[in-house]
Design a protein around this motif. Structure first.
Motif: not given
Length: 414
Positions: A89-104
Motif C-alpha cells: 500500500a501507499d498509506v496505512f491508517v489505524q485508530n485502534l487502542a494505543p499500542g494495539a497496532a504494534a502488538r499486531l
C-alpha cells in the motif's frame, strides 16, 4: 476520469467515525481503500442502528467506496494477510487502542523501516504519551475535555454538539495529513509517520473562545444561538415561527432596521450605532428586533432579508434539509449501493471542475475478502482453506447503485 488520488492504495484498520471519515474522503478522491474488519461483527458502527434498510446510518455515511476484508487478527495467518497488503500500500491508517497496532506487527517504525516511502497515520483520542494516553476517547468525552461542552448550550444547560464534532475534526486532519504526506513523497520519495489526536483537533477548533479566555482570564458564556461578540445575532420570532439573523457589521445593522424592519430611527440610536454598542445593550437590541420581526411570516421575512443582503437563515429540520432547494438545484445528490438497498448520498463539498467524486458502494462485511486474499499472495486453494477455517470470511455484494430494481430513495423524485 482522472481523479486526484487514482492509483493510491490505502489500508485502513479502522472503526467508528474518525478514521473511517478520513479514508472515505480519500476514497471519494479516487483512492483505493481496503477496510480491515473483524470476522463476524466487523466495524461496530455497522450495528449502531439499522435505520438505512438494515445498515447503520453511521456506517453508510462513512464507508462508501471501500473494499471490506473480514479477517481474524488474533491469528498469525490473519496478521500476515494484513501485513502483506500493507506492504503493497501507499498509506496505512489505524485508530485502534494505543499500542494495539504494534502488538499486531503494524507499528509505524517497523513498517517504515522496511518501506520508508509508506505513509502511516495513527489516529487516537489523546495522542501518544501523556497521562490521558490510555483513556477511552468517545466523541462526547473529548468534546468535554476540549472545552466544547462548556461553551455549547444555554446559560442553564451545557450540551454536546448534535454531531460527533471531535471525531469529524480528527478525521479531517487525518485526511489532510495524508494528502500533505503524499505531496511531500512525490517531491522527495520519503513517506511519513503522522499522529492525529481527537483532543488536539478539537481544541484547535476552539480558536475564538480559547483565545478569548487566554487573554481575558474569563470563561466564555454559553449563549444558545446568540454570539458573545456580535449583536443582533440570534433566533427572532416571526408570525408563524422563527428566523435566524446575524448582523456582523454596522452597515448590516443599518440595512436591517431601515431596509427590512422599517424602523430607520434605530439606525442612529446611540445605544446601537456600533457593534460594541449593540453588544453592550444586547437585551434592548434583541427585544426591539424581535418586536419587529414578529410582524411577518417566516417566508416573507426571509425574502425581505435576502433582498436587503442581511444574513439570515430558516431553522430547517432534517426533512427540509433533504429537500433543500440549493442542494437540488446544484444536483448534489447521487445514488449509492448498500448491503440491502440503494440510497441517496451527498456529493463531497469540494467540487472539482473537471471530475466528479467517486461515489462508490458501501461494502458488505467481507465482500472483497477472497479477492484480497489472492492479492495478498495466497493461492486459490489456500484462500478457500483460510475461509473454511474461519480465519477470514467472505460476504455477499451489496445492492448496487446500478441495479434499478428499488424504487426512489427517501428523497423521492426530484
Amino acid at each position: 476520469m482522472n481523479r486526484p488520488l487514482d492509483g493510491v492504495t490505502v489500508v485502513a484498520l479502522e472503526q467508528a467515525v474518525a478514521a473511517p471519515l478520513a479514508t472515505r474522503n480519500l476514497a471519494d478522491l479516487g483512492a483505493r481503500v481496503i477496510k480491515v474488519e473483524r470476522v463476524g461483527r466487523g466495524d461496530f458502527a455497522r450495528d449502531y442502528d439499522h435505520v438505512v434498510h438494515g445498515t447503520g446510518a453511521h456506517f453508510v455515511w462513512l464507508n462508501r467506496g471501500k473494499e471490506s476484508l473480514a479477517v481474524d487478527l488474533k491469528t498469525d495467518e490473519g496478521r500476515r494477510i494484513v501485513r502483506r497488503l500493507v506492504d503493497r500500500a501507499d498509506v496505512f491508517v489505524q485508530n485502534l487502542a494505543p499500542g494495539a497496532a504494534a502488538r499486531l506487527g503494524l507499528d509505524a517504525a517497523e513498517l517504515r523501516a522496511e518501506r520508508p516511502e509508506l505513509v502511516v497515520v495513527n489516529l487516537s483520542g489523546y495522542g501518544a504519551g501523556g497521562p490521558y494516553e490510555h483513556r477511552k476517547a468517545y466523541d462526547m468525552l473529548v468534546q468535554a475535555e476540549a472545552g466544547l461542552v462548556s461553551i455549547t448550550g444555554t446559560p442553564a444547560t451545557p450540551v454536546k454538539t448534535g454531531i460527533p464534532t471531535a471525531d469529524i475534526a480528527a478525521g479531517m486532519y487525518c485526511a489532510q495529513s495524508v494528502l500533505a504526506a503524499l505531496l511531500r513523497r512525490a517531491r522527495t520519495g520519503e513517506g511519513a509517520t503522522v499522529d492525529v489526536s481527537m483532543l488536539e483537533a478539537t481544541v484547535e477548533w476552539m480558536g475564538y473562545p480559547l483565545y478569548t479566555s487566554m487573554h481575558t482570564g474569563e470563561q466564555p458564556a454559553r449563549m444558545g444561538l446568540s454570539h458573545g461578540a456580535i449583536a443582533p445575532y440570534d433566533a427572532y420570532p416571526t408570525r408563524d415561527g422563527q428566523i435566524l439573523i446575524g448582523v456582523q457589521n454596522d452597515s448590516g445593522w443599518r440595512a436591517l432596521v431601515t431596509g427590512v424592519l422599517g424602523v430607520p430611527d434605530l439606525a442612529d440610536d446611540p445605544r446601537f450605532v456600533t457593534n460594541l454598542d449593540r453588544v453592550r445593550n444586547r437585551a434592548e437590541c434583541d427585544a426591539l428586533v424581535a418586536e419587529q420581526t414578529a410582524r411577518w411570516s417566516t417566508v416573507e421575512l426571509d425574502a425581505r432579508l435576502a433582498a436587503a443582503g442581511v444574513p439570515a437563515a430558516e431553522v430547517r429540520e432534517m426533512g427540509e434539509v433533504l429537500a433543500h432547494p440549493q442542494l437540488r438545484e446544484r444536483d448534489r445528490w447521487r445514488t449509492i449501493g448498500t448491503e440491502h438497498a440503494r440510497v441517496p448520498a451527498l456529493l463531497p463539498p469540494a467540487t472539482f471542475a473537471d471530475v466528479e467524486a467517486r461515489m462508490g458502494d458501501v461494502p458488505a462485511l467481507g465482500q472483497h475478502t477472497r479477492a484480497l486474499l489472492l492479492e495478498a499472495g495466497l493461492t486459490a486453494a489456500e484462500a478457500d482453506d483460510v475461509l473454511a477455517r474461519g480465519v477470514a470470511a467472505q460476504g455477499r455484494p451489496p445492492r448496487s447503485a446500478a441495479d434499478g430494481s428499488d424504487g426512489p430513495g427517501p428523497l423521492g423524485p426530484a
